[in-house]
Design a protein around this motif. Structure first.
Motif: not given
Length: 173
Positions: A5-12, A40-47
């Motif tokens: 139930k977890t997705a993460f983000f990656t992008g420019h 229900d859970s999302f992970i971001c890299g903080g950039a």
């Protein structure tokens, strides 16, 4: 955090001004659809750039969906040391203060800590939400790593930019 139930983000980090509005529209639509599917859970890299937009998107949905969780996966504790923009630094601090949890891959910056952070996000997720228009760089590496380990990928740039990406993005490391 349930990996399924977890997705993460990656992008420019740099997104052309003309692309921001369509990217945001697709980002919000995608995250909303995923929440309704049970994520229900999302992970971001903080950039800066796509990471910041993604974190703000998730936080905005918490008003309607209070069970939504945001984890910041940061490469190191001193990642903002060389940031020059006070605006970016203030947004980062605001997001950091509202995140449900923070994971630091390393205490201090070192070669490879960004890629290590990206692999950590993929290894703890079942879905990658990407904004990828280039075949080189950290986001391309993360896209390819996610593909290699069998994670479902949604590249929202395909709906907003129609990039001519190669079928296989070369992977370093």
């Amino acid at each position: 955090m349930d990996k399924e139930k977890t997705a993460f983000f990656t992008g420019h980090r740099a997104i052309p001004e003309s692309s921001v509005r369509p990217m945001l529209s697709e980002l919000y639509s995608t995250v909303c659809r995923l929440i309704l599917e049970g994520y229900d859970s999302f992970i971001c890299g903080g950039a800066v750039g796509f990471d910041t937009y993604s974190a703000e998107c998730v936080l905005s949905f918490r008003e309607r969906f209070p069970d939504i969780r945001l984890t910041l996966a940061l490469p190191c504790r001193d990642q903002t040391m060389k940031w020059n923009s006070l605006k970016d630094l203030n947004k980062y601090k605001s997001i950091l203060g509202r995140a449900d949890s923070v994971v630091y891959v390393r205490d201090f910056y070192c070669d490879g800590c960004m890629l290590e952070r990206n692999r950590w996000m993929a290894d703890h997720s079942s879905l990658c939400i990407a904004y990828l228009t280039k075949s080189k760089g950290g986001s391309a590496y993360t896209y390819n790593y996610s593909k290699k380990i069998g994670i479902r990928i949604i590249n929202i740039a395909e709906k907003t930019e129609n990039p001519q990406l190669p079928l296989e993005i070369p992977m370093k490391g």
